[in-house]
Design an enzyme around this catalytic site. Structure first.
Site, PDB file in Angstrom:
ATOM      1  N   LYS A   1       0.841  -1.207   0.000  1.00  0.00           N
ATOM      2  CA  LYS A   1       0.000   0.000   0.000  1.00  0.00           C
ATOM      3  C   LYS A   1       0.871   1.250   0.000  1.00  0.00           C
ATOM      4  O   LYS A   1       0.638   2.190  -0.743  1.00  0.00           O
ATOM      5  CB  LYS A   1      -0.913   0.021   1.238  1.00  0.00           C
ATOM      6  CG  LYS A   1      -2.024  -0.985   1.218  1.00  0.00           C
ATOM      7  CD  LYS A   1      -3.030  -0.758   2.333  1.00  0.00           C
ATOM      8  CE  LYS A   1      -2.489  -0.972   3.724  1.00  0.00           C
ATOM      9  NZ  LYS A   1      -2.085  -2.331   4.051  1.00  0.00           N
TER      10      LYS A   1
ATOM     11  N   GLY B   1      -4.922   1.718  13.813  1.00  0.00           N
ATOM     12  CA  GLY B   1      -5.135   1.451  12.399  1.00  0.00           C
ATOM     13  C   GLY B   1      -5.091   2.676  11.514  1.00  0.00           C
ATOM     14  O   GLY B   1      -5.037   2.569  10.296  1.00  0.00           O
ATOM     15  N   GLN B   2      -5.124   3.858  12.119  1.00  0.00           N
ATOM     16  CA  GLN B   2      -5.153   5.078  11.308  1.00  0.00           C
ATOM     17  C   GLN B   2      -3.891   5.902  11.563  1.00  0.00           C
ATOM     18  O   GLN B   2      -3.310   5.844  12.642  1.00  0.00           O
ATOM     19  CB  GLN B   2      -6.387   5.910  11.655  1.00  0.00           C
ATOM     20  CG  GLN B   2      -7.686   5.167  11.389  1.00  0.00           C
ATOM     21  CD  GLN B   2      -8.903   6.067  11.553  1.00  0.00           C
ATOM     22  OE1 GLN B   2      -9.205   6.850  10.677  1.00  0.00           O
ATOM     23  NE2 GLN B   2      -9.581   5.958  12.665  1.00  0.00           N
TER      24      GLN B   2
ATOM     25  N   CYS C   1     -12.545   1.989  16.533  1.00  0.00           N
ATOM     26  CA  CYS C   1     -11.253   1.442  16.178  1.00  0.00           C
ATOM     27  C   CYS C   1     -10.367   1.214  17.392  1.00  0.00           C
ATOM     28  O   CYS C   1      -9.825   0.131  17.570  1.00  0.00           O
ATOM     29  CB  CYS C   1     -10.640   2.425  15.191  1.00  0.00           C
ATOM     30  SG  CYS C   1      -8.960   2.162  14.778  1.00  0.00           S
ATOM     31  N   MET C   2     -10.194   2.213  18.255  1.00  0.00           N
ATOM     32  CA  MET C   2      -9.291   2.000  19.386  1.00  0.00           C
ATOM     33  C   MET C   2      -9.796   2.606  20.692  1.00  0.00           C
ATOM     34  O   MET C   2      -9.044   2.769  21.625  1.00  0.00           O
ATOM     35  CB  MET C   2      -7.866   2.473  19.087  1.00  0.00           C
ATOM     36  CG  MET C   2      -7.760   3.625  18.162  1.00  0.00           C
ATOM     37  SD  MET C   2      -7.632   5.306  18.677  1.00  0.00           S
ATOM     38  CE  MET C   2      -8.809   5.769  19.749  1.00  0.00           C
TER      39      MET C   2
ATOM     40  N   MET D   1      -7.493  -4.721  16.467  1.00  0.00           N
ATOM     41  CA  MET D   1      -8.956  -4.749  16.467  1.00  0.00           C
ATOM     42  C   MET D   1      -9.550  -5.952  17.191  1.00  0.00           C
ATOM     43  O   MET D   1     -10.668  -5.889  17.685  1.00  0.00           O
ATOM     44  CB  MET D   1      -9.475  -4.693  15.034  1.00  0.00           C
ATOM     45  CG  MET D   1      -9.225  -3.364  14.358  1.00  0.00           C
ATOM     46  SD  MET D   1      -9.808  -1.978  15.329  1.00  0.00           S
ATOM     47  CE  MET D   1      -8.277  -1.225  15.796  1.00  0.00           C
TER      48      MET D   1
END
Lengths: 802, 275
Positions: free
Chosen positions: A86, A382-383, A170-171, A345
């Site tokens: 990616k 994740g971000q 998400c977190m 997650m």
């Protein structure tokens, strides 16, 4: 996809491209011109990757105003020159031909182009009409300056606390986990632990796909001859499993039993670290009603509650062999080893997310596997700026910058003081968290729905919220609701928007972000955004200014000055709300430096902007040495490294929830999940991500290399389940839950291998929206929903379920 | 026998299928046409599976009938284990000859170089991007990749380049298959067509020579290309192949580029925490 489809697809892509060029009367030459130029003209600059929370630094090659190449930054500590597929193809995300380029207003089923001026007016109208019913739904992909601007805009300006981010999905449970154990958010360890650990335990985590660069950092140690034990605690076999010596497969939701089983053995065999526990820990159990602080229990009570979690009991509950539980117990009982736990997650998207986070911290504390290099319980994000923008800037419904909370009057005062607004400007009542916010948005005004307008930036809730049929789609039926979406491509959310604002992305703007290891990174704008697309932060400043010009009281500070006043060296105001003047100054630097002092409150001191410019990120707390240099911190709370630990102390949990410098070791019982498979819906459904696509795929589905490698969503199932249902590999099947159903192809023996009775679906594909099916049950503390567990069934097309 | 019949060339199958069947001529003709169509259909169908076909693509004469051993049961295996048949061994020998000798003459022309470079770009988004994988993968982990790409392999005109960088275990982190490995076609492609205008860098530039005959400098970064022989070794594409593979200390004569290799770090930057 077979080769023919691929060729057909490529041919079609080429044809559409040509047609689009003709239609727009575009010079066909631009792509080719750039492409044929040689490398010597390319200008290289650093920028963090746009995608996940790892925070790789890339070198971005720009030629003639376009990104033409990307390389891993060799001088970056995080990725040491490497990227993942990616990251290497991140340049292409700027150039999908359907980029949004003009503000669009809904007109029946269509959209019409409007100017920015009109768009800003529309938003200002909605706010003026009823500021308390205006909300912003943001993201861990906001840069720190963007998030900070919105934070100030909402709390001090609009006077609404309805500001929450997608990071709630998400977190949020990682945050409440940290808070309940250490009294302060974010990991104590860093990625350095991955270089030092002897044992790496991954709890429901698949870093080989989701955090590949970090995973490589571990597995490549083996190639250099180092020995490291990898243990995969999972509910399905993944690419990560292939690299692990031990795979322990557990029944969904039973990770709490496993953690308790480890604690049980440590206590029973007296292999816990008595000294560490004696000096640095308190014990904690649940209170009634449940609170994040719980209540004090004694070691004896703790021991008693663990009594029943024998290896045999844990085996019965979780399916993990008693011997494997003993193995984990022995590893943690051995102080000579360095043990790092990783999770993401699996533990966070969990109705018991806070509890399981606390338990894993607990076994590390109990066994003393904490604070030495290689000994760390570390949660991953994740971000790219879930930590930086959400957790540090506090863009959550209940939070303020620097670890402050709205519920605390002193915290509100501190911010009001800093922003020079009158006391009481920040509403004392926290806003709605994500699920409540969207549920309210779906509730008619006549039935008590408060929120009439939501502004979504840098995220795609129309695909990523759970149980969409309940908390997203109904708003569309309500005329009084107004949805504003700032984004870069058409998405599942823009489809339902009333107003769409085209945004600049990644290196089309400057930014600052914070990754999973407390590292703050900065980059400069390198290329122009397409058409009329503009920075998200400009959009916010422009609305703020419009409100100010109309006399909206909130946009003035105590001295009557505009809330966002940027001055040049001669102290004259720079009108950055006028886009022609926006780039006259570095708005990012102004906002970031305004924010920076707020981080000192809980010793989360981020580095000065100018230091960030010179580094590939710095890990906070960053403090200044006597000689003027700035020093980052790798191991928080550890005397040998953390400057905030008092002289002479080995460890100090200086934000202890109990106020005595101690961390809390919690007991939480194992309980069953809110929805478990039954006769009617006999399968566990787990959702998640894949290597090639990032979250809802808005960007990565438009990158040829990534799209072709993973063209569509699928349902992974076990061979024997498929055989029973007479389903063949690749066959399109119907997947159903109590909330919805969808068609998608079955993949048997594919990339991931779920056990019998369990299926997995990735959520990246906007054409196959798995969140029509997921459950919105959530953790009581963090309000984070559980995307990993609900009951489902599969049937062949055209057949009734038996 | 059905398997063999399917695998052999159409004319063999036709010979087998013409006699015995049916009473009337009409039925015979009809059946012959059906079988011929099936056989032709089969081969047309397999044409799409280019890589599959190449893996098993021995020519008819390479696997002529007389050399084929009959299938046997598990109990028979004890007494008569499988051996490589002579034809197979012969073709293996032929295949190994595809590795050119060190002293073989190497042709280097600008045209060959250009062709080699554009062939490389067919599998890369830009010069320097990790190449995509031009064949299906089975999701079996790194051993699957290293079987061919560890040392490199040239077989039947197909080149499996040896890895150019140090061994890294998570291959699919960077290298993804060009056609994916999902077993299902993307039937809903039109709902989200792929259309991207990214135009990647095509060449780093050319190596520079101080004077005619001097060794050229390295025109690309060394990062991820630590093993020069991966692209310039004896198995490499014509046009990139070195004329002097026996010289193994490449950087002795070919100077790398500090700029392309991201050196120096940043001027006047002190290490973190030190004055």
């Amino acid at each position: 996809m077979d080769r023919r489809t691929f060729l057909k697809m490529s041919a079609m892509a080429a044809a559409t491209t040509a047609a689009a060029r003709l239609a727009h009367g575009e010079e066909p030459a631009l792509d080719e011109q750039v492409a044929t130029r040689a490398g010597d003209q390319v200008q290289w600059q650093k920028a963090p990757c746009r995608f996940c929370g790892v925070g790789c630094t890339l070198q971005v090659g720009v030629d003639q105003g376009r990104v033409v190449a990307v390389s891993g930054d060799k001088n970056a500590e995080v990725n040491k020159g490497l990227a993942c597929v990616k990251g290497y193809h991140v340049g292409s995300i700027l150039y999908g031909r359907d980029r949004l380029q003009r503000p669009l207003k809904r007109d029946g089923d269509d959209f019409v182009e409007i100017g920015w001026d009109e768009a800003i007016d529309i938003i200002a109208d909605r706010i003026e009409a009823d500021p308390q019913g205006f909300g912003v739904y943001g993201s861990g992909q906001w840069t720190i300056p963007e998030g900070y601007a919105v934070q100030k805009f909402m709390r001090a300006g609009v006077g609404s606390n309805h500001l929450d981010p997608n990071a709630r999905l998400c977190m949020a449970s990682a945050v409440t986990g940290f808070l309940s154990v250490y009294g302060v958010d974010e990991p104590a360890g860093t990625y350095t632990d991955l270089d030092e650990c002897d044992v790496l335990i991954m709890w429901g985590n698949n870093p080989a796909e989701m955090h590949p660069v970090l995973f490589s950092r571990v597995v490549d140690r083996r190639a250099r001859g180092e020995e490291i034990t990898l243990i995969d605690l999972g509910t399905r076999r993944t690419r990560t499993t292939a690299h692990c010596q031990h795979y322990m497969e557990f029944e969904p939701n039973t990770d709490l039993a496993i953690a308790n089983g480890i604690a049980h053995l440590l206590v029973k065999n007296e292999t816990y670290d008595e000294e560490f526990v004696e000096d640095h820990c308190n014990f904690r159990g649940n209170s009634d009603p449940l609170t994040l602080l719980g209540q004090q229990i004694t070691f004896e009570e703790f021991k008693e509650r663990l009594e029943k979690y024998t290896p045999e009991y844990v085996e019965e509950v979780s399916g993990v062999a008693a011997d494997d539980i003993r193995l984990l117990g022995e590893l943690f009982g051995n102080r000579d080893l360095r043990i790092t736990s990783l999770w993401c997650m699996g533990m966070n998207q969990h109705t018991r997310g806070t509890a399981v986070n606390a338990l894993v911290h607990g076994i590390h504390l109990l066994s003393g596997h904490f604070g030495r290099p290689g000994d760390a319980p570390t949660s991953l994000t994740g971000q790219p700026s879930a930590c930086g923008t959400v957790r540090e800037v506090g863009t959550l419904a209940h939070a303020l910058p620097g670890g402050r909370v709205i519920a605390n009057e002193d915290d509100r005062k501190a911010c009001e003081e800093h922003w020079n607004v009158p006391p009481g400007r920040i509403p004392a009542e926290p806003g709605y968290h994500t699920l409540k916010m969207w549920e309210d948005f779906c509730t008619p005004e006549t039935e008590g729905g408060e929120i009439h307008t939501l502004w979504v930036q840098v995220t795609n809730p129309g695909q990523s919220l759970p149980n969409l049929n309940k908390i997203f789609y109904p708003a569309r039926e309500l005329d009084e609701k107004f949805l504003i979406v700032s984004d870069v491509y058409p998405t599942a959310t823009t489809k339902y928007a009333d107003l769409i604002l085209p945004s600049a992305m990644w290196v089309e703007k400057s930014g600052v972000v914070g990754n999973s290891e407390r590292r703050t990174q900065q980059w400069f704008k390198m290329v122009e955004p397409p058409g009329d697309a503009r920075e998200d932060v400009w959009q916010v400043l422009a609305v703020a200014r419009r409100l100010y010009d109309r006399g909206f009281a909130g946009m003035r500070d105590r001295d009557g000055q505009f809330l966002f006043t940027f001055e040049d060296e001669e102290q004259s105001q720079i009108p950055v709300w006028d886009y022609q003047r926006f780039h006259d100054t570095n708005v990012d630097r102004h906002l970031y430096e305004d924010y920076r002092p707020l981080t000192h409150y809980k010793q989360k001191d981020v580095a000065p902007y100018d230091e960030l410019v010179r580094h590939r990120g710095l890990r906070w707390p960053v403090v200044q040495n006597d000689d003027g240099s700035w020093e980052e911190t790798e191991f928080r709370f550890a005397g040998f490294d953390d400057p905030y630990v008092e002289e002479g102390k080995e460890f100090q949990f200086y934000h202890s929830p109990t106020g005595d410098d101690r961390a809390l070791i919690w007991f939480h019982p194992y309980e069953t999940a809110p929805e478990e498979p039954d006769q009617e819906y006999p399968l566990w459904l787990c959702t998640g991500r894949v290597l090639e696509h990032w979250h809802t795929g808005t960007m990565t589905m438009r990158v040829p290399q990534l799209r072709r490698a993973m063209p569509q969503a699928y349902v992974e199932m076990h061979r024997n389940d498929a055989r029973e249902l007479k389903i063949s590999n690749g066959e399109t099947v119907v997947l159903e839950t109590r909330r919805g159903s969808m068609k998608l192809p079955a993949w048997i023996g594919g990339r991931g291998k779920p056990p019998r009775g369990s299926v997995f679906v990735p959520f990246f594909d906007e054409r196959m929206m798995i969140n029509d099916l997921t459950i919105d049950a959530h953790d009581p503390h963090s309000k984070q929903p559980d995307y990993k567990k609900c009951a489902a069934r599969i049937r062949k097309i055209g057949q009734e379920n038996q | 026998m059905t398997d063999e019949a399917e695998q052999s060339e159409p004319k063999d199958s036709e010979a087998q299928s013409t006699p015995v069947w049916g009473e009337s001529k009409g039925i015979k003709v009809f059946l012959a046409v059906v079988v011929a169509l099936a056989v032709i259909g089969f081969f047309v169908g397999t044409q799409g599976e280019r890589y599959e076909a190449q893996l098993h693509g021995f020519s008819a004469e390479e696997r002529s009938d007389h050399d084929v051993e009959p299938a046997r049961s598990y109990s028979e295996l004890m007494d008569t284990p499988y051996r490589g048949n002579t034809q197979w061994e012969k073709s293996l020998q032929a295949l190994s000859k595809q590795r050119p000798g060190w002293m073989d003459e190497v042709e280097r022309t600008e045209e060959l170089t250009q062709r080699a470079l554009s062939e490389r770009l067919e599998h890369r988004a830009y010069e320097g991007a990790p190449p995509t994988v031009p064949h299906p993968i089975r999701e079996k982990g790194y051993a699957e990749c290293m079987a061919c790409h560890g040392e490199g392999l040239k077989i039947d005109g197909q080149l499996a380049t040896p890895i150019s960088h140090e061994y890294m275990a998570n291959c699919t982190q960077c290298h993804v298959p060009e056609t994916g490995s999902l077993p299902a076609p993307d039937e809903r492609y039109d709902e989200l067509p792929l259309d991207n205008a990214f135009a990647g860098l095509q060449r780093w530039g050319s190596g520079q020579r101080a004077h005619p005959g001097a060794p050229p400098t390295t025109p690309h970064p060394e990062t991820m290309r630590e093993d020069c022989m991966s692209c310039h070794g004896t198995m490499a594409r014509p046009g990139l192949r070195t004329t002097h593979p026996w010289q193994t200390s490449c950087t002795q004569c070919h100077a790398p580029s500090a700029t392309l290799d991201q050196q120096p770090v940043i001027a006047d930057l002190p290490p973190v925490g030190e004055p």
